[in-house]
Design a protein around this motif. Structure first.
Motif, mmCIF file in Angstrom:
data_model
loop_
_atom_site.group_PDB
_atom_site.id
_atom_site.type_symbol
_atom_site.label_atom_id
_atom_site.label_comp_id
_atom_site.label_asym_id
_atom_site.label_seq_id
_atom_site.Cartn_x
_atom_site.Cartn_y
_atom_site.Cartn_z
ATOM 1 N N ASN A 61 0.810 -1.219 0.000
ATOM 2 C CA ASN A 61 0.000 0.000 0.000
ATOM 3 C C ASN A 61 0.844 1.270 0.000
ATOM 4 O OD1 ASN A 61 -2.392 -1.320 -0.047
ATOM 5 N ND2 ASN A 61 -2.899 -0.998 2.129
ATOM 6 N N LYS A 62 0.419 2.207 -0.830
ATOM 7 C CA LYS A 62 1.073 3.520 -0.888
ATOM 8 C C LYS A 62 0.166 4.565 -0.291
ATOM 9 C CE LYS A 62 4.063 3.373 -4.926
ATOM 10 N NZ LYS A 62 4.650 4.236 -5.948
ATOM 11 N N GLU A 63 0.748 5.523 0.403
ATOM 12 C CA GLU A 63 -0.050 6.559 1.015
ATOM 13 C C GLU A 63 0.771 7.849 1.068
ATOM 14 O OE1 GLU A 63 -2.680 6.591 5.102
ATOM 15 O OE2 GLU A 63 -1.661 4.736 4.529
ATOM 16 N N THR A 64 0.120 8.984 0.858
ATOM 17 C CA THR A 64 0.812 10.267 0.961
ATOM 18 C C THR A 64 0.646 10.807 2.372
ATOM 19 O OG1 THR A 64 0.432 10.689 -1.366
ATOM 20 C CG2 THR A 64 0.983 12.597 -0.008
ATOM 21 N N ILE A 65 1.755 11.121 2.999
ATOM 22 C CA ILE A 65 1.742 11.532 4.405
ATOM 23 C C ILE A 65 2.395 12.913 4.527
ATOM 24 C CG2 ILE A 65 2.584 10.956 6.742
ATOM 25 C CD1 ILE A 65 0.589 8.847 5.641
ATOM 26 N N PRO A 66 1.752 13.836 5.232
ATOM 27 C CA PRO A 66 2.366 15.162 5.415
ATOM 28 C C PRO A 66 3.700 15.037 6.159
ATOM 29 C CG PRO A 66 0.101 15.128 6.262
ATOM 30 C CD PRO A 66 0.455 13.728 5.908
ATOM 31 N N LEU A 67 4.673 15.812 5.742
ATOM 32 C CA LEU A 67 5.994 15.770 6.392
ATOM 33 C C LEU A 67 5.902 16.096 7.881
ATOM 34 C CD1 LEU A 67 8.284 17.457 3.675
ATOM 35 C CD2 LEU A 67 8.357 15.083 4.465
ATOM 36 N N SER A 68 4.914 16.882 8.241
ATOM 37 C CA SER A 68 4.787 17.275 9.648
ATOM 38 C C SER A 68 4.370 16.099 10.538
ATOM 39 C CB SER A 68 3.756 18.396 9.777
ATOM 40 O OG SER A 68 2.494 17.925 9.303
ATOM 41 N N LYS A 69 3.816 15.054 9.919
ATOM 42 C CA LYS A 69 3.345 13.914 10.729
ATOM 43 C C LYS A 69 4.170 12.654 10.519
ATOM 44 C CE LYS A 69 -1.404 15.263 11.319
ATOM 45 N NZ LYS A 69 -2.811 14.892 11.223
ATOM 46 N N ILE A 70 5.373 12.845 10.000
ATOM 47 C CA ILE A 70 6.110 11.683 9.508
ATOM 48 C C ILE A 70 6.491 10.695 10.619
ATOM 49 C CG2 ILE A 70 8.517 12.495 9.525
ATOM 50 C CD1 ILE A 70 8.411 11.779 6.417
ATOM 51 N N ALA A 71 6.954 11.206 11.762
ATOM 52 C CA ALA A 71 7.422 10.296 12.822
ATOM 53 C C ALA A 71 6.273 9.532 13.457
ATOM 54 C CB ALA A 71 8.210 11.061 13.883
ATOM 55 N N GLU A 72 5.214 10.251 13.828
ATOM 56 C CA GLU A 72 4.098 9.555 14.472
ATOM 57 C C GLU A 72 3.443 8.562 13.521
ATOM 58 O OE1 GLU A 72 1.593 13.471 14.721
ATOM 59 O OE2 GLU A 72 0.139 11.831 14.946
ATOM 60 N N THR A 73 3.329 8.938 12.241
ATOM 61 C CA THR A 73 2.712 8.024 11.284
ATOM 62 C C THR A 73 3.580 6.797 11.052
ATOM 63 O OG1 THR A 73 1.832 9.986 10.204
ATOM 64 C CG2 THR A 73 1.527 7.901 9.054
ATOM 65 N N ALA A 74 4.903 6.999 10.981
ATOM 66 C CA ALA A 74 5.806 5.865 10.778
ATOM 67 C C ALA A 74 5.654 4.859 11.915
ATOM 68 C CB ALA A 74 7.246 6.339 10.672
ATOM 69 N N LYS A 75 5.630 5.357 13.138
ATOM 70 C CA LYS A 75 5.481 4.456 14.291
ATOM 71 C C LYS A 75 4.175 3.684 14.225
ATOM 72 C CE LYS A 75 8.365 6.123 17.925
ATOM 73 N NZ LYS A 75 8.470 6.557 19.313
ATOM 74 N N GLN A 76 3.133 4.419 13.866
ATOM 75 C CA GLN A 76 1.809 3.802 13.797
ATOM 76 C C GLN A 76 1.759 2.727 12.700
ATOM 77 O OE1 GLN A 76 -1.117 6.871 12.886
ATOM 78 N NE2 GLN A 76 -2.365 5.280 11.875
ATOM 79 N N LYS A 77 2.339 3.029 11.564
ATOM 80 C CA LYS A 77 2.354 2.045 10.464
ATOM 81 C C LYS A 77 3.152 0.808 10.863
ATOM 82 C CE LYS A 77 0.053 4.413 7.490
ATOM 83 N NZ LYS A 77 -1.331 3.986 7.216
ATOM 84 N N LEU A 78 4.278 1.014 11.525
ATOM 85 C CA LEU A 78 5.102 -0.135 11.931
ATOM 86 C C LEU A 78 4.338 -1.021 12.919
ATOM 87 C CD1 LEU A 78 8.606 1.605 12.247
ATOM 88 C CD2 LEU A 78 7.868 0.009 10.454
ATOM 89 N N ASP A 79 3.633 -0.391 13.842
ATOM 90 C CA ASP A 79 2.803 -1.174 14.771
ATOM 91 C C ASP A 79 1.745 -1.969 14.014
ATOM 92 O OD1 ASP A 79 4.154 -0.370 16.981
ATOM 93 O OD2 ASP A 79 2.726 1.168 17.593
ATOM 94 N N GLU A 80 1.124 -1.302 13.033
ATOM 95 C CA GLU A 80 0.095 -1.982 12.237
ATOM 96 C C GLU A 80 0.663 -3.188 11.499
ATOM 97 O OE1 GLU A 80 -2.295 2.133 11.237
ATOM 98 O OE2 GLU A 80 -1.990 0.711 9.573
ATOM 99 N N ILE A 81 1.861 -3.012 10.935
ATOM 100 C CA ILE A 81 2.489 -4.111 10.190
ATOM 101 C C ILE A 81 2.784 -5.284 11.117
ATOM 102 C CG2 ILE A 81 4.537 -4.803 8.859
ATOM 103 C CD1 ILE A 81 4.650 -1.832 7.861
ATOM 104 N N GLN A 82 3.351 -4.963 12.286
ATOM 105 C CA GLN A 82 3.665 -6.023 13.259
ATOM 106 C C GLN A 82 2.404 -6.827 13.596
ATOM 107 O OE1 GLN A 82 6.985 -6.210 14.729
ATOM 108 N NE2 GLN A 82 6.406 -8.162 15.663
ATOM 109 N N THR A 83 1.339 -6.118 13.896
ATOM 110 C CA THR A 83 0.071 -6.755 14.275
ATOM 111 C C THR A 83 -0.532 -7.533 13.117
ATOM 112 O OG1 THR A 83 -0.280 -4.871 15.717
ATOM 113 C CG2 THR A 83 -2.190 -6.278 15.306
ATOM 114 N N PHE A 84 -0.490 -6.927 11.940
ATOM 115 C CA PHE A 84 -1.082 -7.553 10.768
ATOM 116 C C PHE A 84 -0.377 -8.862 10.431
ATOM 117 C CE2 PHE A 84 -0.874 -8.288 6.176
ATOM 118 C CZ PHE A 84 -2.227 -8.503 5.915
#
Lengths: 494, 494
Positions: free
Chosen positions: A385-408
């Motif tokens: 999956n590709k998604e466009t993420i604002p640069l201002s939210k990059i760290a919090e979104t990265a952490k959240q995505k990594l958690d999602e991947i681990q769980t998935f």
């Protein structure tokens, strides 16, 4: 390589060599071996059956090691180091144990040009040499429990063909060895470690496992009983992920390991031993990998985020690179393992392929257009999956995505495991299931005869007897038809 | 232990067994061995010449490992693992290297009951097996530098008597192996690593070292040259603390390790190798220990602060213990490695002795009177100084004291080292100095003849040729009287 005419590969051939030439669904075995080699996890070594753990594979092993090591240190276990060479006389002290290992032991018979008067075994496991030391160190109840662990390698000559991480003449592992004042404490240790191992598999590797006891036939040689963790690979074969053994007083009696109790009497100690090895890395490859390469769960991934600057020769690269460096610093400061791939001479597409092959969970692309829009593109390795993420939210979104991947990854592997377990009610159903692969669950009378018959006729073993399932009233052994005394999980295995 | 009549020791005999029965100044060698065993750093193992690294010794080794490992990872080095067994044919590829190791190699000649067609050496060092792999992995300049490191053990049969950490048939170490595009880069690596090693010794272990080159006679077999770090022990003998070798193209030519340069030509790589081992733990014991036991520099100490509640059976212990737990949490939160010794059945005096034996840098005593006065008593292991410290300042004062101890230990060891170096101007002065111990510094003609004569007649080697000292105009070799071409440091050594 050895003919003195080594040719430098062209860029094109390097590109071709990078990808996998078979699909996971086509030829699982070939896919696995190619992936291990091409992702640079491991390589074959010169000696027959030996392999090299390359830096990328070693970094995964270091993650496993650090996760487990910190957990057992918290519960009072201490690391130590014991010799690689074990005198034959020590190994022979526990006869059943010795017999079990003897066909696969490498023997040192000479030092320099001298024949040795007593030969040494190259460590196949360290029970004997550690118990020899414990017999010197343990004197009173105050010395107990003694909870030792060793990170080392063990050697067992493999006659079958080598399969990196799963079948090789030497492997890295940890071996825990503990002595306790009471049987109850020792049995609690066996189970505590088993559950800690399950945490490694579930929480770190996203690999769901079944736990239970081994049969008498399959238990560790010299143990009273062996507990095990078993995972099911996508090709329908089980992998034994770790074992934790209750040794009772089998070794303490042979090695005279006694302590003065609070009752002022001498008692033999109660012991355990347990281990996990780099075969976990092999299971990780099999379980989550796909046709593009590895898929690593974020917690065990050496690199969690790869940042790829989208620069072509025509682009002014300075601003993009500067922003990438800023993002790298931000992610790194927030505790993520991040790599900025700023290599020249490689196109973005080439880099995508490489980090997909190496299983990096999250890719962040930043190009001139993103810079203008104050955005970045996130690409998940697991789903694509590709998604466009604002640069201002990059760290919090990265952490959240990594958690999602681990769980998935865990959830989908768990779903597959559940689907791979079939209850069988007849021997013909069992045979059919073993052809298809997966676990067959059924009643068993508890006799070795039935167990051996199944092994000979279907190639499958009893992988475990679950702790928490018992046969229903009146259920039968599907081999001999006698009353079932236990539930057994059968499977073919690595 | 083995006669089946193991007697439980009485409390009294345990107490006696705890202390050292000789003084460091009386019988240095016996003092050292007793201390290693009684502080539970190491023990002898069953195989001749082998030792066990016990948990307390292992924790020290883990500190060394983590200090060095994090430094080399920052400079791009990667850990890997290579097999324990090396086929004889590989080892033979670099003839001089093979000859150097051959007298002390353990040979595996059998697996199970089969004779092997080719015998394996149990790893005496890994140059050959790693270079064999590098020949497969290195293809273009983009693969360089390749900076590998391995934490493992190596085996070299010891015929002389075992001395824990200093002379044993197996030892833990790290071995670095690197390949570079140019000679200059390889030589820079040799020196960068040497200076990183010096940081380990100076900053972590508080052991001052001299650095320089080994002579042709003393260099690593197969190297172009060897650089070394040498420390002087209190008994006047030197310890080689680590070595870093420039291998030039000696191995790359034998193993055909070539890369396609940016110039589109094939070139042999330039290589280095380097190692430090657990002998650093031995040097640590010798350097700082005293008649009461170990004295550990705080940065390498597994336990930096031991808190001892001053409780006697008559005392109400609850409040004291509660305060001790609070202090433990506070010190631990501020990043210190702290142990609260709340064991019952041991008197405070017994605990003082034990933690002195184990070299814990700082002891904090808290008793009922301290509680009333809101104070604690600090006791420094190095000087024995006692000081009353307000409970409100306990964390900051502990940190400050530990820094002081670290600095003090290095400064006093440095002062002793400086005093141990004597300039000698004649062969008789050299002989005299070698009887007394320490380093003799003098002019040397550079010939092996003179070097060998000194070795035979005084038992001392040239430990190093310093990088930054050259002979004065007109100075002579004090053996043969010819012109001195180099400055040499002579000493007897472990």
């Amino acid at each position: 390589m050895k003919d003195g005419n080594k040719q430098a590969p062209s860029k094109q051939s390097e590109k071709e060599a990078l990808g996998l030439s078979v699909k996971k669904s086509q030829d699982f075995s070939e896919w696995y071996t190619q992936l291990v080699l091409k992702a640079e996890l491991a390589d074959y070594a010169s000696g027959k059956g030996f392999m090299v753990l390359r830096p990328y594979g070693f970094e995964i092993w270091e993650q496993i090691k650090s996760f487990f090591d910190s957990k057992i240190k918290k519960t009072g276990h201490k690391n130590a180091y014991f010799p690689t060479l074990i005198p034959e006389s020590l190994l022979k002290k526990e006869a059943e144990h010795f017999e079990g290992f003897t066909p696969e032991v490498f023997w040192v018979t000479r030092s320099g040009t001298q024949e040795l008067s007593e030969k040494y075994a190259v460590r196949p496991t360290s029970e004997t040499i550690i118990h020899d030391s414990m017999s010197k160190w343990i004197r009173s109840w105050r010395d107990l429990p003694m909870l030792l662990n060793v990170w080392n390698s063990v050697l067992r000559a493999e006659i079958k063909s080598t399969k990196p991480f799963l079948r090789s003449s030497e492997f890295l592992w940890q071996e825990g060895h503990t002595s306790h004042a009471t049987e109850k404490e020792a049995e609690k240790e066996v189970m505590d470690i088993l559950l800690t191992y399950r945490q490694v598999m579930h929480e770190l590797l996203s690999i769901p496992v079944l736990i239970g006891k081994k049969t008498e036939k399959e238990k560790f040689v010299g143990a009273v009983y062996t507990t095990t963790l078993e995972a099911m690979m996508p090709d329908g074969k089980a992998v034994q992920m770790g074992t934790s053994h209750h040794l009772g007083q089998n070794f303490s009696k042979q090695f005279e390991i006694r302590f003065l109790g609070e009752d002022s009497e001498l008692h033999f100690v109660w012991q355990t031993s347990w281990g996990i090895s780099w075969r976990l890395v092999g299971a990780l490859v099999m379980m989550h990998g796909d046709d593009k390469g590895l898929v690593l769960p974020p917690r065990v991934a050496p690199i969690q985020v790869a940042i790829i600057p989208i620069i072509f020769s025509s682009t002014k690269s300075g601003d993009v690179l500067a922003k990438c460096r800023q993002v790298e610093a931000e992610l790194s400061d927030s505790g993520l393992r991040v790599f900025l791939d700023s290599r020249e001479n490689y196109t973005p597409g080439w880099k995508f392929n490489e980090w997909e092959l190496k299983g990096v969970p999250l890719r962040i692309e930043i190009g001139p257009r993103d810079l203008a829009n104050l955005t970045s593109v996130f690409v998940r390795r697991d789903s694509g999956n590709k998604e466009t993420i604002p640069l201002s939210k990059i760290a919090e979104t990265a952490k959240q995505k990594l958690d999602e991947i681990q769980t998935f990854l865990f959830a989908s592997a768990k779903k597959r495991l559940d689907e791979e377990i079939s209850e069988v009610n007849s021997y013909s159903e069992l045979k059919e299931k073993m052809e298809k692969g997966g676990f067959a669950k059924s009643g068993w009378c508890g006799s070795s005869e039935c167990e051996i018959k199944v092994k000979e006729e279907t190639g499958s073993d009893i992988r475990l007897i679950p702790f928490d399932e018992i046969p229903e009233e009146g259920s039968k052994c599907m081999v001999c038809g006698r009353n079932a005394t236990q539930i057994a999980y059968f499977a073919r295995a690595y």
